[in-house]
Design an enzyme around this catalytic site. Structure first.
Site: not given
Ligand code: ACM
Ligand code: ZN
Length: 524
Positions: A185, A257, A320
């Site tokens: 991440d 991410h 995201e």
């Molecule tokens: C997430 O909680 N962004 C998958």
């Protein structure tokens, strides 16, 4: 006196019913206490043939605990792979467990045997105080859902191998069969990739971490945070999980991410600017640039991941992803126009599609968060529905498999109690009862569409779980509730919270597992 005897008889009958009604979590499909004297469990003697055929049994420390006990009375444990004689158990991992003169577990699959071992351990724990003996019992059992998952984010906070093993022990005890390991991440890259050593050398380090929720003004803790798993450690974990019937699904986040990876290799970002691994939580604008050199890098990474993880499913994130950099980047815009893509959502779909083709060519299946639906779902993708259940519903209607993990019921980083004394969490409210009452199959799907819902999963994002103790506090006992949701149609919250209160806390304490203690609202 007579009424005293009558009450005693009633009490005894009630206790037997309580035992028979399955203190085991998740509730087995069928459980029957057999007549006769209890079996001493001072020592399990593993049948040599079973150990030879199922080496994982011999590697399980649980079966070695009592070998040094002086008062040795052997109870033989026999494992058989064959269809259970009783036909009322159904499902791919059906098993039966009979504790009589010896202990016999039979199943049609190796994983079924491991589920039987989990029930045996629970039976052992439940009767631990009873003078070293086990009531005779016959359990015939099978899971409701084939996908019973729990996730752990080791990027926001790193947890060492020993803790991952503890986590897997807990998952196995509650018959969870999928461990979704969130390995990368923005705030840390945690898996060694030999071809790209800077991923762990640079990407696994951050200078400091934000204190509590001090975004504005920012307050850091001035303490470096680091850690990664070497490939040998990954193999060790994968084997440890497999020994307990758990498949490990690695997650390598892309195209967003990815700040930790881009701190190591900024050439795969759009602006190619050198930036730190961030110590603040959130969603970052810099993501992977959509061009061939990025794809070649990611294919190399995935090749090493595939070699380490036998899992059919490989998770590639996909959530995201801000589109701002792509909109300003000549390379990304070139990819968009040359492939006739309408917008940046379609560009993300194109990106996921390339990764999907790659994984499919290697015999694996891509899993992604529900954003991968936007701009068109890639042909073989499995959708993990987290922003509610809509993503899972949309996937099933398109005949794609889906795993349910809606924030409302499955996010174990949410608060579990309204009390002011609860430790800081990300937000939300996901109580034990809410988890218990979750129904993974949406009623809006018809019966054919429902078959695409593989199961559900709890997610533990660790922004606000800096310690092992805190992770376990958020996991237990909510995991027990999800485990019952995934295992059986049986639903009785009063029975469940009483089982938790009377037995699970004992199991947690005996193992030194931290947990959240609920007072049962409806005490028996
Ligand atoms: C997430 O909680 N962004 C998958
Ligand atoms: Zn770009």
């Amino acid at each position: 006196m007579q009424s005293y005897l009558k009450s005693l008889a009633l009490l005894t009958a009630w206790s037997i019913t309580l035992i028979a009604k399955g203190q085991i979590i998740p509730q087995p499909q069928s459980i029957e206490i057999l007549e006769g004297k209890n079996v001493s469990f001072n020592n399990f003697k593993l049948n040599d043939k079973s150990v030879a055929e199922h080496p994982w049994l011999g590697r399980d420390p649980f079966f070695l605990i009592h070998e040094t006990c002086e008062k040795v009375r052997n109870v033989e444990v026999v494992l058989i792979i064959s269809p259970p004689k009783e036909k009322n158990a159904k499902g791919t991992d059906e098993y039966s467990l009979v504790i009589d003169k010896k202990i016999t577990i039979s199943a049609t699959t190796e994983n079924g045997l491991k589920l039987g071992v989990a029930s045996l351990k629970q039976w052992f724990y439940l009767h631990y105080n009873y003078e070293g003996s086990l009531p005779k019992v016959k359990i015939i059992d099978a899971p409701k859902f084939n996908y019973r998952g729990v996730h752990l984010d080791v990027s926001r906070h790193f947890f060492p191998v020993q803790f991952i093993k503890t986590y897997l022990d807990i998952l196995a005890l509650y018959k969870i069969n999928q461990f979704h390991w969130h390995l990368t991440d923005d705030q840390g890259w945690r898996i060694q990739i030999k071809k790209y050593p800077k991923l762990h050398a640079v990407g696994s380090w951050r200078n400091e971490t934000m204190v509590a929720k001090n975004f504005q003004p920012y307050v850091g803790d001035s303490t470096p945070h680091a850690g990664y798993y070497g490939q040998d450690e990954i193999k060790e974990i994968v084997q440890y999980a497999a020994d307990r019937g758990i498949n490990v699904i690695p997650e390598i986040e892309m195209p967003g991410h990815a700040r930790a990876a881009l701190a190591a290799y900024p050439q795969y970002s759009c602006r190619q600017v050198q930036q730190n691994v961030p110590g603040v939580w959130g969603v970052f604008e810099d993501v992977y640039c959509v061009n061939d050199s990025t794809f070649n890098f990611l294919f190399d990474v995935l090749d090493e991941v595939i070699a380490l993880f036998p899992s059919k499913m490989i998770h590639i994130g996909g959530d995201e992803v801000p589109k701002s950099r792509w909109k300003e980047c000549p390379k990304c815009q070139h990819a968009k126009t040359s492939h006739n893509l309408k917008d940046e959502h379609e560009l993300q779909s194109y990106f996921v599609g390339k990764i999907d083709s790659f994984l499919t060519s290697r015999g694996r299946t891509l899993v992604g968060w529900d954003e991968i639906l936007e701009g068109g779902l890639s042909p073989n993708a499995v959708v993990m529905s987290w922003r509610g259940t809509e993503g899972g519903i949309a996937a099933a209607k398109q005949k794609h498999q889906a795993i349910m993990t809606p924030g409302s019921h499955c996010y174990f980083d949410h608060y579990q109690d309204t009390s002011k004394t609860e430790p800081l969490a990300i937000g939300g409210f996901t109580s034990l009862e809410k988890v218990y009452n979750y129904q993974p199959i949406p009623s809006t799907l018809d019966s054919a569409e429902q078959t695409y819902i593989l199961g559900a999963q709890a997610n533990l994002w660790t922004e606000y779980m800096p310690t092992e103790k805190q992770v376990l506090y958020m996991l237990l006992p909510r995991l027990c509730a999800l485990s019952e949701v995934l295992w059986t149609d049986y639903k009785d919250f009063i029975s469940f919270e009483n089982r938790i209160d009377q037995h699970e806390y004992f199991i947690f304490e005996r193992n030194f597992w931290n947990y959240k203690k609920y007072e049962p609202k409806n005490a028996h």
